[in-house]
Design an enzyme around this catalytic site. Sequence first.
Site, mmCIF file in Angstrom:
data_model
loop_
_atom_site.group_PDB
_atom_site.id
_atom_site.type_symbol
_atom_site.label_atom_id
_atom_site.label_comp_id
_atom_site.label_asym_id
_atom_site.label_seq_id
_atom_site.Cartn_x
_atom_site.Cartn_y
_atom_site.Cartn_z
ATOM 1 N N LYS A 27 0.738 -1.087 0.103
ATOM 2 C CA LYS A 27 0.048 0.013 -0.049
ATOM 3 C C LYS A 27 0.992 1.296 -0.103
ATOM 4 C CE LYS A 27 -3.528 -2.194 2.815
ATOM 5 N NZ LYS A 27 -4.142 -2.226 4.455
ATOM 6 N N ARG A 59 15.408 -8.110 5.571
ATOM 7 C CA ARG A 59 16.169 -8.450 4.284
ATOM 8 C C ARG A 59 15.469 -7.479 3.174
ATOM 9 N NH1 ARG A 59 17.783 -13.771 1.226
ATOM 10 N NH2 ARG A 59 19.467 -13.774 2.610
ATOM 11 N N HIS A 113 25.699 -9.209 3.980
ATOM 12 C CA HIS A 113 24.863 -10.366 4.435
ATOM 13 C C HIS A 113 25.723 -10.765 5.872
ATOM 14 C CE1 HIS A 113 22.261 -13.336 5.054
ATOM 15 N NE2 HIS A 113 22.175 -13.938 3.526
HETATM 16 N N1 ASP Z 1 21.439 -16.960 -0.035
HETATM 17 C C1 ASP Z 1 22.544 -15.658 -0.286
HETATM 18 C C2 ASP Z 1 22.027 -14.237 -0.272
HETATM 19 O O1 ASP Z 1 21.060 -14.069 0.140
HETATM 20 C C3 ASP Z 1 23.286 -16.311 -1.697
HETATM 21 C C4 ASP Z 1 22.576 -16.124 -2.985
HETATM 22 O O2 ASP Z 1 21.393 -15.652 -3.007
HETATM 23 O O3 ASP Z 1 23.169 -16.284 -3.840
HETATM 24 O O4 ASP Z 1 22.834 -13.501 -0.474
#
Ligand code: ASP
Length: 332
Positions: A110, A131, A159
Amino acid sequence: MEMIKDLPKLFDHVEAPGNGAYNNGFAGQDVISVDQFDRTRLSYIFHRSREMIEMVEQRGACDLLKGRVLACLFYEPSTRTSASFIAAMERLGGSVIPITQGVQFSSVSKGESLPDTIRTLEQYADVIVLRHPEVGAAQIAADAASVPVINAGDGTGEHPTQGLLDLFTIRQELGTIDKLKVAMVGDLRYGRTVHSLTRLLMQYDVSYRFVSPELLRLPMALMNVLIDRKMKVRETHDVADVIENADVLYVTRVQKERFSDPAQYEEVKDCYKITPEIMQRAKPTMALMHPLPRVGEIDTAVDSDPRAAYFRQVKNGMYVRMALLAAVLGRA
Ligand code: ASP
């Protein structure tokens, strides 16, 4: 890769929460970048991760985080990171608000801003895992939040929890980190896990080998940091140049979703494939790692090789995230 600037150091000075929680120096802190971890802090997390292994093997679960709630907010797809944070919280007796099946089902669709979503979730949760596709989003969320925010991947940036579990896996597989030759293979440009692990390894006496096509070389900014720190670095296009001497072969997926030109992706997508034949030339003790998902970079015929560490790496992710959640929530 854009650099995240002026990060507050974890642990500078932390007040223990007024609920009897133990102040381990992490309590109440965000986890945004691996730069927040020095060797002492890494040892602490690894020590706690090993305790988590023991606890899960003996009892399966405990009550350490009973009554605590984690909000898992994922603006990008995830299997391992989201599932392992959920498993970690549940094995510690806590509970989870999972917004992991696509934010299209939440108020984000939204037009809600990230700070508003964060300020809403913190009304329910004691810690937020985020994320997001944009570099720097985790810091924006942390600035808006009064509860700890853990970066579960911000675009091509970092990450950090994957970096920590990768480092922990190297330590578990090889018994040490110093003196190792670590070869990183594949998409070193867009692979955020490569960026986090590379930065963490700077704290150790390691030699780097970067293997990629020209287009996917490690970002110059990060390479310059390594050079300034006088780290031992070599670059090549060919796995054959590194396979015999590598102690760790860290293979990565070409990050299709980061390419603006599909033709460029097509050009490099199948640049490497680790096969049993290639593994024959590797050291008997080498650890073959991959953050997963793989899309062809490691032949499935390699999975039965005892050096294939990627599924053990997945499990380590849960233990390291258990240690981190307990730490930021101030539970020893
Ligand atoms: N799972 C890992 C990331 O989220 C690696 C990838 O996606 O290739 O960065």
